[in-house]
Design an enzyme around this catalytic site. Structure first.
Site, PDB file in Angstrom:
ATOM      1  N   ASP A   1      -9.883 -38.127  24.219  1.00 26.49           N
ATOM      2  CA  ASP A   1     -10.370 -36.790  23.896  1.00 26.49           C
ATOM      3  C   ASP A   1     -11.031 -36.779  22.529  1.00 26.49           C
ATOM      4  O   ASP A   1     -10.512 -37.352  21.567  1.00 26.49           O
ATOM      5  CB  ASP A   1      -9.200 -35.804  23.912  1.00 26.49           C
ATOM      6  CG  ASP A   1      -9.629 -34.387  23.588  1.00 26.49           C
ATOM      7  OD1 ASP A   1     -10.266 -33.760  24.446  1.00 26.49           O
ATOM      8  OD2 ASP A   1      -9.341 -33.933  22.469  1.00 26.49           O
TER       9      ASP A   1
ATOM     10  N   GLU B   1     -14.408 -39.021  26.527  1.00 30.40           N
ATOM     11  CA  GLU B   1     -14.813 -37.638  26.816  1.00 30.40           C
ATOM     12  C   GLU B   1     -15.821 -37.186  25.772  1.00 30.40           C
ATOM     13  O   GLU B   1     -15.581 -37.320  24.572  1.00 30.40           O
ATOM     14  CB  GLU B   1     -13.581 -36.726  26.788  1.00 30.40           C
ATOM     15  CG  GLU B   1     -13.874 -35.261  27.042  1.00 30.40           C
ATOM     16  CD  GLU B   1     -14.019 -34.442  25.761  1.00 30.40           C
ATOM     17  OE1 GLU B   1     -14.460 -33.276  25.845  1.00 30.40           O
ATOM     18  OE2 GLU B   1     -13.705 -34.969  24.677  1.00 30.40           O
TER      19      GLU B   1
END
Length: 483
Positions: free
Chosen positions: A195, A236
């Site tokens: 992330d 991501e």
């Protein structure tokens, strides 16, 4: 033992959103979605200080409100799992940051964090250096750290004040990354999602976003370690489509974050040209989404849609969407990112069952592995009550379902039909990951032909009427409508 990633549809859910905890999540999957859901991305389930799990205090335990690692591993016995690792930051409530504030130079974790006084030549950035930073705030990204000895310093902080950035150039942090990722592999992670990874590398005078070559070195280091454990990584990133394509060119799996808005454009306007063009160029090794725990990404379609068409989608989104208002994506509702629109995908399509199912059919025929967010799984409408209670714009798409609600929703035809489409996507050999896709768009129709060997399925979407068909070309029979 880690279950290997396969080609079945993946569910995205919080640990407490399909049922009250991880045990109830497993019950919901086993009871209603045994054949429809092959993988589960359990959004961060660790103790967290903010951002619905994305500010972990520690990775060493599951938040007791959700259960335990045994509960996670129980889900992983039958389905492959994705975990989140926040490579860019950790909670201000973590033992590392609290110890740093208490002991400063004597702390074992003093090198975990990025102090302005040590990072910037001269101890502080110039205005030119601040302007160069790709940032989420209108000023330099920092918070004031107040040490126990009475001194202060600015510490790098990209997101909320609880999410303190890590110094990924520090050997201590690299050791922490290695240890955490190994633990995730030990607890049945098949894929680890990195992330906010593009923010992780900082360089004075640079954008501090996707900084090469250091970002590649970090990714390659993580990938090499996890590959040895049989675990994939998934970086991501929400940005211009050329950045994720550069990742794909180097062999990484990526997200297709352009698909949601391109699909909306096609369904709103009846013009599938831009969607078809993207479907012809996107890679096979990707995860497709229509909805996630965040808003709909607009920045992801820059240059895939002309600016006037992007503006048109946004106008039509508020015109055709159900219970949508621009203010829900504004600062008044805690929105950090002006490039996202807060809504469920079902409500973005006006709570229209036929068009929602068409959008899902397009997603399932697209290259890659489809991900279905838990609210989308149940064709959920915008939750205005939760939104107004929390004043968090993203909560419009974060309704929590009890087992009783899930059971009740199974009676809705749109939920039954979506499950049928998911099971078809999981079972038909034409959807082999390495198979081919032929796409054509003309006269208000979008046609997608998935082929693998002599197996072939064709999706024909009438973008104007909202009706579609699916035909098995090898056997010469129509599969949809199936009723």
């Amino acid at each position: 033992m880690t279950k290997q990633r396969d080609n079945r549809v993946m569910l995205i859910t919080y640990a407490d959103s399909l049922g009250a905890d991880l045990k109830e999540l497993k019950t919901a999957l086993d009871t209603w979605y045994d054949k429809a859901v092959g993988g589960v991305h359990i959004l961060p389930f660790f103790p967290s200080g903010a951002d619905r799990g994305f500010s972990p205090k520690t990775y060493e335990m599951v938040d007791p409100a959700f259960g335990s690692f045994a509960d996670v591993e129980a889900i992983g016995k039958d389905r492959w799992l994705m975990f989140d690792f926040m490579v860019n930051h950790i909670s201000a409530q973590s033992e590392y940051y609290r110890d740093f504030l208490e002991k400063k130079e004597e702390s074992d974790w003093k090198d975990f964090f990025i102090r302005y006084s040590k990072f910037w030549p001269g101890g502080a950035p110039t205005q030119e250096q601040v302007d160069a930073i790709y940032k989420r705030k209108p000023r330099a990204p920092y918070i004031e750290a107040h040490f126990a000895d009475g001194t202060e310093d600015k510490v790098w902080c990209t997101f909320s004040e609880d999410q303190i950035d890590l110094d990924v150039s520090s050997p201590k942090v690299l050791e922490f990354i290695d240890r955490t990722l190994d633990d995730m592999a030990d607890h049945s992670a098949s894929v680890i999602r990195l992330d906010a990874f593009a923010y992780a590398v900082k360089k004075p005078g640079g954008s501090c976003f996707f900084e090469a070559p250091e970002i590649w070195q970090l990714l390659d280091r993580i990938e090499s370690r996890m590959q040895a454990r049989g675990v994939e990584i998934l970086p991501e990133i929400h940005e211009h489509y050329t950045i994720p394509l550069s990742l794909a060119d180097r062999g990484y799996w990526i997200y297709d974050f352009a698909l949601p808005v391109l699909t909306l454009h096609a369904l709103y306007t009846g013009n599938g040209e831009y969607l078809a063009r993207w479907l012809k160029m996107c890679p096979k090794h990707q995860y497709t989404t229509l909805d996630t725990h965040d808003g709909l990404g607009v920045v992801d379609v820059r240059d895939l849609l002309p600016q006037e068409e992007t503006d048109r989608v946004l106008d039509l989104l508020y015109e055709k969407g159900a219970n949508l208002n621009r203010k829900y994506s504004s600062e008044a509702y805690g929105n950090l990112d002006i490039y996202q629109v807060n809504t469920t995908y079902y409500s973005a399509l006006g709570n229209d069952d036929a068009r929602y199912l068409m959008a899902r059919a397009i997603q399932f025929f697209a290259p890659g592995i489809p991900q279905v967010y838990y609210v989308g799984l149940l064709a959920g409408e915008n939750d205005l009550e939760l939104l107004e209670r929390t004043r968090n714009g993203r909560d419009i798409n974060r309704h929590g379902y009890s087992l009783e609600e899930i059971e009740e929703n199974q009676k809705r035809p749109v939920v039954q039909d979506l499950k049928w489409l998911m099971e078809l996507r999981n079972s038909h050999p034409a959807f082999d990951l390495e198979g081919d896709l032929d796409v054509a768009s003309e006269d208000g129709h979008l046609r997608m032909l998935r082929r693998s060997g002599d197996e072939a399925l064709e999706l024909d979407c009438d973008l104007v009427s909202g009706r579609f068909t699916i035909e098995d070309k090898k056997r010469g029979n129509r599969l949809w409508p199936y009723r």
